[in-house]
Design an enzyme around this catalytic site. Structure first.
Site, mmCIF file in Angstrom:
data_model
loop_
_atom_site.group_PDB
_atom_site.id
_atom_site.type_symbol
_atom_site.label_atom_id
_atom_site.label_comp_id
_atom_site.label_asym_id
_atom_site.label_seq_id
_atom_site.Cartn_x
_atom_site.Cartn_y
_atom_site.Cartn_z
ATOM 1 N N LYS A 52 0.811 -1.205 0.000
ATOM 2 C CA LYS A 52 0.000 0.000 0.000
ATOM 3 C C LYS A 52 0.855 1.269 0.000
ATOM 4 O O LYS A 52 0.381 2.355 -0.328
ATOM 5 C CB LYS A 52 -0.899 0.029 1.247
ATOM 6 N N GLY A 53 2.101 1.135 0.419
ATOM 7 C CA GLY A 53 2.906 2.317 0.715
ATOM 8 C C GLY A 53 3.126 3.273 -0.438
ATOM 9 O O GLY A 53 3.291 4.469 -0.227
ATOM 10 N N ASP A 115 7.684 3.024 -2.024
ATOM 11 C CA ASP A 115 7.888 4.107 -1.058
ATOM 12 C C ASP A 115 9.251 3.981 -0.383
ATOM 13 O O ASP A 115 9.971 4.952 -0.249
ATOM 14 C CB ASP A 115 6.756 4.149 -0.017
ATOM 15 N N ASP A 118 14.332 -1.270 2.333
ATOM 16 C CA ASP A 118 15.028 -1.485 3.602
ATOM 17 C C ASP A 118 15.982 -2.673 3.419
ATOM 18 O O ASP A 118 17.102 -2.489 2.969
ATOM 19 C CB ASP A 118 13.984 -1.714 4.700
ATOM 20 N N PHE A 167 12.495 3.841 12.576
ATOM 21 C CA PHE A 167 11.193 3.482 12.021
ATOM 22 C C PHE A 167 10.476 4.777 11.653
ATOM 23 O O PHE A 167 10.299 5.657 12.496
ATOM 24 C CB PHE A 167 10.372 2.684 13.043
ATOM 25 N N VAL A 168 10.110 4.896 10.383
ATOM 26 C CA VAL A 168 9.536 6.158 9.905
ATOM 27 C C VAL A 168 8.122 5.946 9.367
ATOM 28 O O VAL A 168 7.783 4.860 8.887
ATOM 29 C CB VAL A 168 10.420 6.803 8.813
ATOM 30 N N ASP A 174 3.355 3.363 7.066
ATOM 31 C CA ASP A 174 2.423 3.245 8.194
ATOM 32 C C ASP A 174 3.070 2.680 9.448
ATOM 33 O O ASP A 174 4.123 2.052 9.398
ATOM 34 C CB ASP A 174 1.271 2.307 7.820
HETATM 35 C C1 PRP Z 1 7.188 -1.878 2.865
HETATM 36 C C2 PRP Z 1 7.499 -1.017 1.670
HETATM 37 C C3 PRP Z 1 8.175 -1.962 0.735
HETATM 38 C C4 PRP Z 1 8.857 -2.942 1.653
HETATM 39 C C5 PRP Z 1 10.330 -2.655 1.685
HETATM 40 O O1 PRP Z 1 5.980 -2.523 2.616
HETATM 41 O O2 PRP Z 1 6.342 -0.457 1.115
HETATM 42 O O3 PRP Z 1 7.260 -2.632 -0.111
HETATM 43 O O4 PRP Z 1 8.265 -2.781 2.940
HETATM 44 O O5 PRP Z 1 10.988 -3.438 2.644
HETATM 45 P P1 PRP Z 1 12.218 -4.381 2.339
HETATM 46 O O6 PRP Z 1 13.183 -3.643 1.453
HETATM 47 O O7 PRP Z 1 12.799 -4.608 3.734
HETATM 48 O O8 PRP Z 1 11.715 -5.646 1.729
HETATM 49 P P2 PRP Z 1 5.103 -3.249 3.732
HETATM 50 O O9 PRP Z 1 5.341 -4.714 3.698
HETATM 51 O O10 PRP Z 1 5.309 -2.547 5.042
HETATM 52 O O11 PRP Z 1 3.630 -3.061 3.229
HETATM 53 P P3 PRP Z 1 2.791 -1.715 2.968
HETATM 54 O O12 PRP Z 1 3.413 -1.026 1.785
HETATM 55 O O13 PRP Z 1 1.437 -2.231 2.677
HETATM 56 O O14 PRP Z 1 2.858 -0.875 4.223
#
Ligand code: PRP
Length: 196
Positions: A52-53, A115, A118, A167-168, A174
């Site tokens: 969703k990000g 978005d 990490d 954590f941001v 979110d």
């Molecule tokens: C977050 C972000 C990326 C992913 C990156 O998504 O949107 O898709 O984590 O992390 P990584 O490089 O450690 O793999 P999340 O799983 O939190 O889902 P969301 O976008 O729905 O919040």
């Protein structure tokens, strides 16, 4: 009682500090749009947002790209949904495909829009998955780069802003599904966290 939800009613009380302002984010989006335009002149472009990000990044990036002269011949927007963090502040390292892209990507010039990166496992998974579909080109655009805990050395052709090892939340990111609609990127006060 959901403490995060209580704070989310008034974001101001939940924010420890602003990391990137609305204006700094807009500047980064503008720069990324310019870089994408330079690589996609007069070709059909698909922006593939990772839900969703990436919701806000895709919305602002698509409009910034179309505002620039001599860009792609067309801009399609599609979404794919994955989950790697579950509902906690830490990455589990596990990537799950929750929703596939709606349209085939064969022959399309595709830019994956994220978005944040990490540990890199989400983008590595997506590049492998989408690369098998024979797109004309496949690149990645990531607004926020958190380079401290990389587990996968995955290419990012369009990189926005480096964030600190915290954590941001905000601008799509979110905590327990809240704070995505914060217009800037922020660090939360420790007392907001309910999951240790
Ligand atoms: C977050 C972000 C990326 C992913 C990156 O998504 O949107 O898709 O984590 O992390 P990584 O490089 O450690 O793999 P999340 O799983 O939190 O889902 P969301 O976008 O729905 O919040």
């Amino acid at each position: 009682m959901n403490i995060a939800a209580d704070f989310a009613r008034s974001y101001d009380g939940a924010i420890l500090r602003e990391i990137f302002s609305k204006e700094e984010i807009a500047g980064a989006i503008e720069r990324l749009a310019g870089e994408i335009v330079a690589d996609h002149r007069r070709v059909p472009l698909t922006l593939l947002g990772v839900l969703k990000g990436a919701l806000y990044v895709v919305a602002d990036l698509a409009r910034a790209i179309s505002a620039q002269p001599d860009g792609p011949s067309e801009i399609a927007v599609d979404y794919i949904a994955v989950s790697s963090y579950g509902n906690t502040a830490r990455s589990s390292g596990e990537v799950r495909l929750l929703k596939d892209a709606s349209d085939p990507l064969t022959g399309r010039h595709v830019v994956i829009v994220e978005d944040i990166i990490d540990n890199g496992l989400t983008l590595e998974y997506l590049r492998a998955l989408l690369g098998e579909r024979n797109p004309a080109s496949l690149r990645a655009c990531v607004l926020f780069d958190k380079p401290f805990h990389r587990m996968a050395q995955v290419p990012v052709e369009y990189a926005g802003l480096q964030v600190p090892d915290e954590f941001v939340v905000g601008y799509g990111l979110d905590y327990q599904e809240l704070f995505r609609n914060l217009p800037y990127l922020a660090q939360l006060r420790p007392e907001v966290f309910t999951d240790g």
